[in-house]
Design a protein around this motif. Sequence first.
Motif, mmCIF file in Angstrom:
data_model
loop_
_atom_site.group_PDB
_atom_site.id
_atom_site.type_symbol
_atom_site.label_atom_id
_atom_site.label_comp_id
_atom_site.label_asym_id
_atom_site.label_seq_id
_atom_site.Cartn_x
_atom_site.Cartn_y
_atom_site.Cartn_z
ATOM 1 N N GLU A 1 0.778 -1.237 0.000
ATOM 2 C CA GLU A 1 0.000 0.000 0.000
ATOM 3 C C GLU A 1 0.813 1.292 0.000
ATOM 4 O O GLU A 1 0.425 2.262 -0.677
ATOM 5 N N PRO A 2 1.947 1.386 0.717
ATOM 6 C CA PRO A 2 2.703 2.642 0.672
ATOM 7 C C PRO A 2 3.142 3.031 -0.745
ATOM 8 O O PRO A 2 3.106 4.213 -1.103
ATOM 9 N N ASP A 3 3.534 2.041 -1.551
ATOM 10 C CA ASP A 3 3.981 2.341 -2.915
ATOM 11 C C ASP A 3 2.821 2.553 -3.878
ATOM 12 O O ASP A 3 2.969 3.262 -4.879
#
Length: 326
Positions: A34-36
């Motif tokens: 999710e962060p990327d």
Amino acid sequence: MQETRLDIARIRAARRAIDPIFLDTPLYRCEALEPDLGCTVSIKLETANPVRSFKARGTEVVANLLADRGTRDVVCASAGNLGQALAWSGRGRGLDVTVVASRFATVTKLERIRALGARLELVDGDHEMARERAAAIAQYDGIRLVEDSLDIETCEGAATIGLELVDAVASFDAVLIALGGGALATGVGHVVKTLAPQAEVICVQPLGAPAMTHSWRQRRVVTTDSTSTIADGVAGRYPIPAVLKDLLLIADDAVLVQESSIIAGMRMLLTHAGLVVEPSAALGVAAILEDRDRFAGRHVVTILCGSNVDVDAYHRWVGAAPVDRS
């Protein structure tokens, strides 16, 4: 939703024909991605089964019907995954399976088809030439031709993935589905639009194999002279009119992604999720990478549809060190 060839009651019944080993595959939120990607991501893992792809859900339905009718001989064309699945399903029901494939198909897939007991015939061309040869064998020998995506059983078998998805996830904003012949997209898409109509159904194809996407956009069959993509599982050139008709009623969008994004998606799934997937399975992640603003802050589901990949090619794509086979 307007009427398609698919039927929810038949899709529910299809679950009873499918070996449980192919059902209820892992579905989970993959926070490491999710962060990327900038959105909430849930993955449906259709690689955790004996043929390492979703295709057996359809071939189980087909083979069950053939066995019930006393049909013994069957032939199909395959880029590799359907052939493995039909070989597996047919072996358990006493069917004689012939698979026609391009000799340029992934070697791992061809070897597995043979290992599962099917007769394998190779053609000196692409998947469309294999389709023509399989049809000729069926006509000459008078045996059943299984046509992926055209045969409704292949679509409704794949659609059982959609049942599991909507039953397990309370709400999601979009589902990203690899688009090739259309069985997976029409099957899952039909269920989602029937049972979770608020969710977008977005189909994803490689830029180098765009025939079905162009057809969807132009609302007519559009063919291409060739394909150029590492995603061999979705590299068709001749869309099937009946499948396109269903797709026009089901899909909210169809997008094309670059090869570099497919490779980046495969690398992300390995690095962040510990998953080895074939290029077709990374199309959903590739679509998010190419349009982060569209999916920002949304809950997106993507189906990892297969993991039958040549090991050496995989290492070249993702940049890992080669495996020492000594």
